[in-house]
Motif scaffolding. Sequence first.
Motif, mmCIF file in Angstrom:
data_model
loop_
_atom_site.group_PDB
_atom_site.id
_atom_site.type_symbol
_atom_site.label_atom_id
_atom_site.label_comp_id
_atom_site.label_asym_id
_atom_site.label_seq_id
_atom_site.Cartn_x
_atom_site.Cartn_y
_atom_site.Cartn_z
ATOM 1 N N SER A 1 0.825 -1.204 0.000
ATOM 2 C CA SER A 1 0.000 0.000 0.000
ATOM 3 C C SER A 1 0.860 1.255 0.000
ATOM 4 O O SER A 1 0.582 2.216 -0.728
ATOM 5 C CB SER A 1 -0.929 -0.004 1.219
ATOM 6 N N MET B 1 -1.326 5.435 -7.728
ATOM 7 C CA MET B 1 -2.401 6.418 -7.708
ATOM 8 C C MET B 1 -1.889 7.772 -8.187
ATOM 9 O O MET B 1 -2.560 8.470 -8.963
ATOM 10 C CB MET B 1 -2.988 6.545 -6.294
ATOM 11 N N LEU C 1 -3.568 8.940 -11.687
ATOM 12 C CA LEU C 1 -4.513 10.047 -11.534
ATOM 13 C C LEU C 1 -3.935 11.389 -11.994
ATOM 14 O O LEU C 1 -4.633 12.403 -11.925
ATOM 15 C CB LEU C 1 -4.945 10.170 -10.060
ATOM 16 N N VAL D 1 -8.490 13.318 -2.081
ATOM 17 C CA VAL D 1 -8.768 12.188 -2.980
ATOM 18 C C VAL D 1 -7.805 11.036 -2.716
ATOM 19 O O VAL D 1 -8.208 9.863 -2.616
ATOM 20 C CB VAL D 1 -8.679 12.635 -4.451
ATOM 21 N N LEU E 1 -9.067 7.360 -1.247
ATOM 22 C CA LEU E 1 -8.836 6.133 -2.004
ATOM 23 C C LEU E 1 -7.988 5.146 -1.213
ATOM 24 O O LEU E 1 -8.254 3.937 -1.211
ATOM 25 C CB LEU E 1 -8.153 6.468 -3.336
ATOM 26 N N LEU F 1 -10.130 3.533 1.544
ATOM 27 C CA LEU F 1 -11.101 2.585 0.992
ATOM 28 C C LEU F 1 -10.419 1.308 0.497
ATOM 29 O O LEU F 1 -10.879 0.190 0.769
ATOM 30 C CB LEU F 1 -11.877 3.242 -0.147
ATOM 31 N N LEU F 2 -9.316 1.470 -0.234
ATOM 32 C CA LEU F 2 -8.650 0.308 -0.817
ATOM 33 C C LEU F 2 -7.999 -0.563 0.256
ATOM 34 O O LEU F 2 -8.016 -1.795 0.149
ATOM 35 C CB LEU F 2 -7.599 0.769 -1.835
ATOM 36 N N SER G 1 -2.248 3.767 5.025
ATOM 37 C CA SER G 1 -2.770 5.010 4.448
ATOM 38 C C SER G 1 -1.980 6.243 4.876
ATOM 39 O O SER G 1 -2.293 7.347 4.445
ATOM 40 C CB SER G 1 -4.237 5.189 4.856
#
Length: 339
Positions: free
Chosen positions: A74, A82, A86, A239, A243, A246-247, A270
């Motif tokens: 992660s 990401m 993104l 954002v 994300l 959540l992931l 995170s």
Amino acid sequence: MLRRLLPDRFTCALLGTVLLASVLPCRGVTAQAFGVLTDVAIALLFFLHGAKLSRASVLAGITHWRLHLTVLASTFVLFPLMGLLLRPLLSPLVTPGLYLGVLFLCTLPSTVQSSIAFTSMARGNVSAAVCAASASSLLGIFITPLLVGVMMESHGGGELSWDAVGEIVLQLLVPFVAGQVAQRWIGGWVQRHRALVGVVDQGSILLVVYTAFSASVLQGLWKHTPLPVLGGLLVICGVLLALALLLTRYGSRALGFGKQDEITIVFCGSKKSLASGIPMAKVLFAGHPLGMIVLPIMLFHQIQLMVCAVLARQYARRDDTAAAESVSLDASLDDAQAD
């Protein structure tokens, strides 16, 4: 909850430091003196962290390798992906210099103190959190510079010099290892004086922020960063954090982890470290406007603290509710058997 959402003292100190650098930036000989003082403070910080971190507590959770690999994936895979994927959507919201700072943010290791604190508050697997966060912080000394090299090349920012990687190791890893070696003699004293580590921790960050923003202000930082751009940066940080939360949450469930391990993965996977990120930025982006590089880290740091404080309380509240329901069910069964 309102108190949790308000900025803490350190965040206020960061804002005050940015304001001071904007009004009274250091320059010339003063800037050089602050630079030397900052290097000494950073080396002392990692030395004290090395002396404080218990090897026994790290080894206690090291066998839970699936959880640790998930956290590392992660931190060092999900976040960089990401940031890159993104970029077409998010980069128009800010300047290229600020988005380079966003990409750097995505390469940073996890925090140690807040990851463990929030995991404990949410009643997760604390021993695994100690191991996962510590491993992320230590491995980040090597992984972050390599990821920065890839990010800079993809962003058109040039290639990363291997001298910068060596300087990172010299300035951060060597003092950390020296602290681990000295732990047998000073470890107990450092544990009893944790406030000293906190002062050095926060003081070194404030020094780097002041020198970084001083140089950037002299280069016209605020002239090139209007309020709409700052608002765009706030959206980008929100954002990325949303994300990641959540992931990590649903990804840990899909991988079959229990509730306690899920909490550990969410809070360790995170997070991004301000304490490691700012010293690394000072070395890795020596030729760039450093204020734009560290601004995303500072903003993300405050957002993650506020959001994770609320999330940790929700996890703890659900645990209390589940325990109360279990006690009520047991009582009902006992009554039924008595009847």
